[in-house]
Design an enzyme around this catalytic site. Structure first.
Site, PDB file in Angstrom:
ATOM      1  N   ASP A 243       0.879  -1.174   0.000  1.00 24.18           N
ATOM      2  CA  ASP A 243       0.000   0.000   0.000  1.00 24.18           C
ATOM      3  C   ASP A 243       0.913   1.219   0.000  1.00 24.18           C
ATOM      4  O   ASP A 243       1.821   1.294   0.831  1.00 24.18           O
ATOM      5  CB  ASP A 243      -0.876   0.013   1.257  1.00 24.18           C
ATOM      6  CG  ASP A 243      -1.919  -1.092   1.230  1.00 24.18           C
ATOM      7  OD1 ASP A 243      -2.578  -1.317   2.265  1.00 24.18           O
ATOM      8  OD2 ASP A 243      -2.064  -1.744   0.183  1.00 24.18           O
ATOM      9  N   ASP A 362     -13.688  -3.689  -2.554  1.00 17.06           N
ATOM     10  CA  ASP A 362     -13.488  -3.463  -1.114  1.00 17.06           C
ATOM     11  C   ASP A 362     -14.794  -3.814  -0.422  1.00 17.06           C
ATOM     12  O   ASP A 362     -15.782  -3.087  -0.543  1.00 17.06           O
ATOM     13  CB  ASP A 362     -13.102  -2.004  -0.854  1.00 17.06           C
ATOM     14  CG  ASP A 362     -11.746  -1.666  -1.456  1.00 17.06           C
ATOM     15  OD1 ASP A 362     -11.450  -0.484  -1.668  1.00 17.06           O
ATOM     16  OD2 ASP A 362     -10.976  -2.625  -1.744  1.00 17.06           O
TER      17      ASP A 362
END
Ligand code: 1PR
Length: 483
Positions: A243, A362
């Protein structure tokens, strides 16, 4: 000098990086006159058969490429580049290929398509192909395709069973094709490129070959990597995830409280050396801050990795995707933009091929099910995850990256019911993400969760386990892995 055909669709940067790593001089071939200065030629390819042939025609390269090959000058087609060597493809039946190899390419009817990941390449018959000189009897290579040459195709040099069985390498005279990406298949892949380029220790039987030069991969390492006790099955992938925020690797819990986790290029290179099958880069702040994806970082990572990597975060249109492809990304993932504009999925698949397009979902628990969110989990979209997964498949996505927000960063284990429900709802490969606490969690999500790949971050960033250690544990649990 080795030419790399540059027709605006191929993943040039990765082929260039492989030749650079071998210390081999190369030159782009964008027009017929460029062919005069090259001895051998590589034809890369990403995307659709018809679009690639159109670009070759627009560059005036179709007839000169045929003349180059028919004059016995070595030509290597990679992935779509191999398919273009045939007379045609079921992908665009009305389009004529280069017709350097008789026959046609057909759609790959596999359990999950596109066929993405590492599968065993088995050179067939007596080891006639100089392309595989010095490689083990069976070795894993990286594939990303939905079409292939059928097993009875002319000139087959190697077969792969994913299943079904298809031709993974082909030869006609000094024209060669490989369905896999040697530039993204680690040390063994580099050896294949070296063999084609005539840079390996023994001469490549493609005419006079220059003395070995450049730092090329050692045979010993190649044998060690390739000769591991693989079961010969298509391998499940272990994918470390970086990330990215502000140019650094970060890691949160349930997408919150992001902490620093190091330099992205160093992390990516270390994970590659530790046996990662793929690396995932996600710019986790892009959509909220509407920032452009980090192109410079992608180029630096591309120059370091010998395995494929994907890039996501804030990608909103085809132009950004094209820039990422040309910068060296092997695939892109879109989350927010996909739910905002579902047609973007189809446009991307049409432009670059489904195998290039990952849709990131997500997922947040909602009652007995899960809801799609966007903008880093901050916006609930009122869409059921299973319905959305089926829809993105219909729209042409090539893979689903399934992020279980409730599990993310907790080390409490993947969301097995979520992963299995999505894996059973679609025929696409599904990457499970969120919650890994150790090797057993990856084994569970690959076996019980029926995921095609397991993505993890915290356990790798914090050094709880190594990727190689996880893969050895997975093999003990009966999971086919590339070691
Ligand atoms: O919506 O197209 O801009 O893409 C944004 C991308 O970034 C999406 O893929 C989204 O999942 C991801 N993302 C957005 N915000 C965050 C955040 O953390 N604040 N990261 C974020 C999500 C998922 C993985 C994570 C795994 C494994 N992180 O990157 O590392 O879940 O974690 P673990 O092994 O530590 O449990 P768009």
């Amino acid at each position: 000098m080795i030419g790399i055909v540059d027709y605006g669709a191929g993943n040039l940067r990765n082929v260039q990086a492989a030749l650079d790593r071998l210390g081999l001089p190369w030159a782009p071939v964008a027009a017929p006159r460029d062919l005069d200065r090259v001895e051998r030629l590589i034809l890369p390819g990403v995307g659709r058969f018809g679009a690639a042939m159109s670009r070759l025609r627009a560059s005036g390269l179709v007839a000169p490429l045929r003349d180059f090959a028919r004059a016995g000058r070595p030509l290597l087609g990679i992935c779509l580049g191999m398919q273009l060597l045939f007379e045609g493809s079921a992908e665009d039946p009305e389009v004529e290929g280069l017709a350097l190899i008789p026959g046609r390419v057909t759609r790959l009817l596999a359990e999950r398509t596109p066929h993405i990941g590492w599968a065993p390449v088995e050179p067939r018959g007596p080891r006639t192909s100089a392309l595989f000189h010095g490689l083990p009897e069976r070795f894993y290579a990286y594939f990303a395709h939905s079409y292939a040459a059928p097993p009875e195709a002319h000139g087959a040099q190697a077969l792969t069973t994913c299943p079904p069985t298809f031709v993974s390498a082909v030869r006609s005279g000094e024209t060669w094709g490989v369905q896999f990406h040697p530039e993204k298949s680690g040390a063994l892949g580099l050896l294949i490129v070296a063999n084609f380029a005539g840079a390996a220790a023994e001469p490549f039987r493609g005419g006079a070959s220059p003395a070995s030069r450049g730092p090329g991969p050692t045979r010993a390492r190649a044998r060690r990597v390739g000769a591991s006790r693989n079961e010969g099955l298509r391998a499940r992938r272990v994918i470390p995830c970086l990330d990215i925020k502000g140019g650094r690797v970060v890691k949160g819990v349930r997408f919150r409280d992001l902490r620093d986790a190091g330099d992205p290029v160093e992390r990516a290179r270390a994970y590659d050396r530790d046996g990662a099958d793929e690396v995932c880069l996600l710019d986790v702040s892009a959509s909220q801050e509407e920032r452009r994806p980090l192109l410079a970082l992608v180029e630096r990572v591309a120059d370091q990795l010998s395995v494929p990597f994907s890039v996501g975060g804030g990608i909103r249109d085809l132009e950004e995707m094209r820039r990422l492809l040309l910068a060296g990304a092997d695939r892109v993932s879109i989350g927010t933009a996909a739910i905002d504009d579902p047609g973007l999925i189809s446009r991307a698949a049409e432009a670059f091929g489904s195998q290039f397009v990952i849709v990131s979902i997500d997922a947040l628990r909602r009652g007995a099910g899960w809801e799609v969110t966007s903008h880093g989990g901050r916006e609930r979209r009122g869409v059921d995850v299973l319905d959305w997964a089926r829809r993105v498949e219909r729209l042409g996505a090539g893979e689903i990256l399934l992020n279980a927000i409730d599990a993310d960063g907790t080390r409490g284990g993947y969301d097995i019911p979520l992963t299995r429900s999505v894996a059973r709802a679609v025929r696409l490969p599904v990457i499970a993400s969120g919650g890994a606490g150790g090797a057993r969690d990856l084994a569970r999500v690959l076996l019980e969760g029926e995921a095609d790949a397991a993505l993890a971050a915290s356990i790798f960033h914090d050094g709880d386990v190594s990727i190689r250690g996880v893969k050895e544990a997975l093999r003990e649990e009966g999971v086919a892995v590339r070691l």
